[in-house]
Design a protein around this motif. Structure first.
Motif, short mmCIF file in Angstrom:
data_model
loop_
_atom_site.label_atom_id
_atom_site.label_comp_id
_atom_site.label_asym_id
_atom_site.label_seq_id
_atom_site.Cartn_x
_atom_site.Cartn_y
_atom_site.Cartn_z
N ILE A 50 0.77 -1.36 -0.10
CA ILE A 50 0.16 0.12 -0.07
C ILE A 50 0.91 1.25 -0.05
N HIS A 51 2.13 1.32 0.66
CA HIS A 51 2.99 2.35 0.72
C HIS A 51 2.46 3.51 1.51
N ALA A 52 1.85 3.30 2.45
CA ALA A 52 1.22 4.22 3.33
C ALA A 52 2.41 5.07 4.20
N ASN A 53 2.21 6.33 4.10
CA ASN A 53 3.05 7.31 5.33
C ASN A 53 2.34 7.43 6.55
N PHE A 54 2.89 7.50 7.54
CA PHE A 54 2.37 7.64 8.64
C PHE A 54 2.84 8.80 9.59
N TYR A 55 1.85 9.66 10.05
CA TYR A 55 2.38 10.92 10.86
C TYR A 55 1.78 10.95 12.14
N CYS A 104 -2.66 9.26 15.13
CA CYS A 104 -1.82 8.60 14.12
C CYS A 104 -2.69 9.04 12.68
N VAL A 105 -2.10 9.47 11.71
CA VAL A 105 -2.56 9.53 10.27
C VAL A 105 -2.07 9.01 9.31
N ALA A 106 -2.50 8.18 8.46
CA ALA A 106 -1.70 7.51 7.58
C ALA A 106 -2.42 8.11 6.15
N LEU A 107 -1.46 8.48 5.13
CA LEU A 107 -2.11 8.90 4.06
C LEU A 107 -1.52 7.79 2.90
N PHE A 108 -2.49 7.48 2.19
CA PHE A 108 -2.24 6.54 1.11
C PHE A 108 -3.45 6.55 0.33
N GLN A 109 -3.14 5.64 -0.94
CA GLN A 109 -4.19 5.16 -1.82
C GLN A 109 -4.07 3.89 -2.22
N PHE A 110 -5.06 3.09 -2.19
CA PHE A 110 -5.23 1.87 -2.79
C PHE A 110 -5.04 1.74 -4.36
N ASP A 111 -4.58 0.82 -4.76
CA ASP A 111 -4.47 0.47 -6.09
C ASP A 111 -5.35 -0.63 -6.87
N SER A 112 -5.46 -0.88 -8.04
CA SER A 112 -6.19 -1.77 -8.65
C SER A 112 -5.74 -3.10 -8.20
N LYS A 113 -4.47 -3.34 -7.74
CA LYS A 113 -3.98 -4.72 -7.42
C LYS A 113 -4.34 -4.92 -5.81
N HIS A 114 -5.29 -3.95 -5.37
CA HIS A 114 -5.62 -4.42 -4.14
C HIS A 114 -7.06 -4.37 -4.14
N GLN A 115 -7.91 -4.78 -5.37
CA GLN A 115 -9.27 -4.83 -5.45
C GLN A 115 -9.73 -6.35 -4.94
N SER A 116 -11.10 -6.28 -4.89
CA SER A 116 -11.78 -7.55 -4.56
C SER A 116 -12.73 -7.44 -6.04
N TYR A 117 -13.97 -6.70 -5.75
CA TYR A 117 -14.92 -6.70 -6.76
C TYR A 117 -14.25 -5.61 -7.55
N PRO A 118 -14.56 -5.43 -8.66
CA PRO A 118 -14.11 -4.01 -9.57
C PRO A 118 -14.62 -2.72 -8.78
N GLU A 119 -13.60 -1.84 -8.86
CA GLU A 119 -13.97 -0.64 -8.19
C GLU A 119 -14.05 -0.55 -6.55
N ARG A 120 -13.81 -1.76 -6.15
CA ARG A 120 -13.64 -1.95 -4.39
C ARG A 120 -12.47 -2.53 -4.05
#
Length: 166
Positions: free
Chosen positions: A24-29, A36-52
């Motif tokens: 996920i490559h999250a950064n934590f602050y 604690c706040v993590a900033l991140f974004q999931f990628d399509s390789k992290h999907q279950s159903y399309p767009e989720r």
């Protein structure tokens, strides 16, 4: 809200690993309110159903954020999850910037517990978890690790001074 410190990352961790191609490559602050706040974004390789995003990935970022929230109180406290309860409120998208906010509610000599939420950047809560951790030393967690630097060895500078937490 004011950022007090960017936390270090590891190389291979699924959640924060800087060199994990599937991660996920999250950064934590550490924040001024001891959250604690993590900033991140999931990628399509992290999907279950399309767009989720898959629920296991959702759970992993919440677990990691709560576990790291204890470092906002004391950087020398480590632990492993012994109980985790999840609530999936809305579909979590990928390819969208997100944040995870975590905070410790109770800290004892044996355990610590807290909560975490994945939120949109506008503040909508998509998933929430509550977790309990057993306090352990890094050597109890990983017998080959000698100290913090062996586990969390990727320290990148950050110019983020404030994060709008909604």
């Amino acid at each position: 809200m004011k950022v007090l410190k960017k936390q270090a990352n590891s190389k291979d961790c699924f959640v924060c690993g800087t060199e994990n191609p599937y991660g996920i490559h999250a950064n934590f602050y550490n924040m001024e309110d001891l959250s604690c706040v993590a900033l991140f974004q999931f990628d399509s390789k992290h999907q279950s159903y399309p767009e989720r995003t898959h629920g296991g990935n959702i759970t992993s970022i919440i677990d990691e954020t709560i576990g790291r929230a204890v470092w906002c109180i004391d950087e020398n406290i480590w632990g492993c999850t012994i109980k985790l309860n999840m609530q999936y409120k809305k579909p979590v998208p990928y390819e969208t910037p997100l944040m995870c906010v975590g905070k410790i509610e109770k800290l004892t000599n044996i355990t610590f517990s807290g909560w975490g939420e994945i939120r949109t950047m506008e503040g909508e809560v998509l998933a929430r978890g509550d977790a309990l951790y057993m306090r352990l030393t890094p050597q109890q967690i990983s017998p080959t690790a000698n100290d913090y630097d062996l586990i969390m060895n990727q320290c990148e500078e950050s110019d983020i001074e404030e994060i709008e937490v909604r």
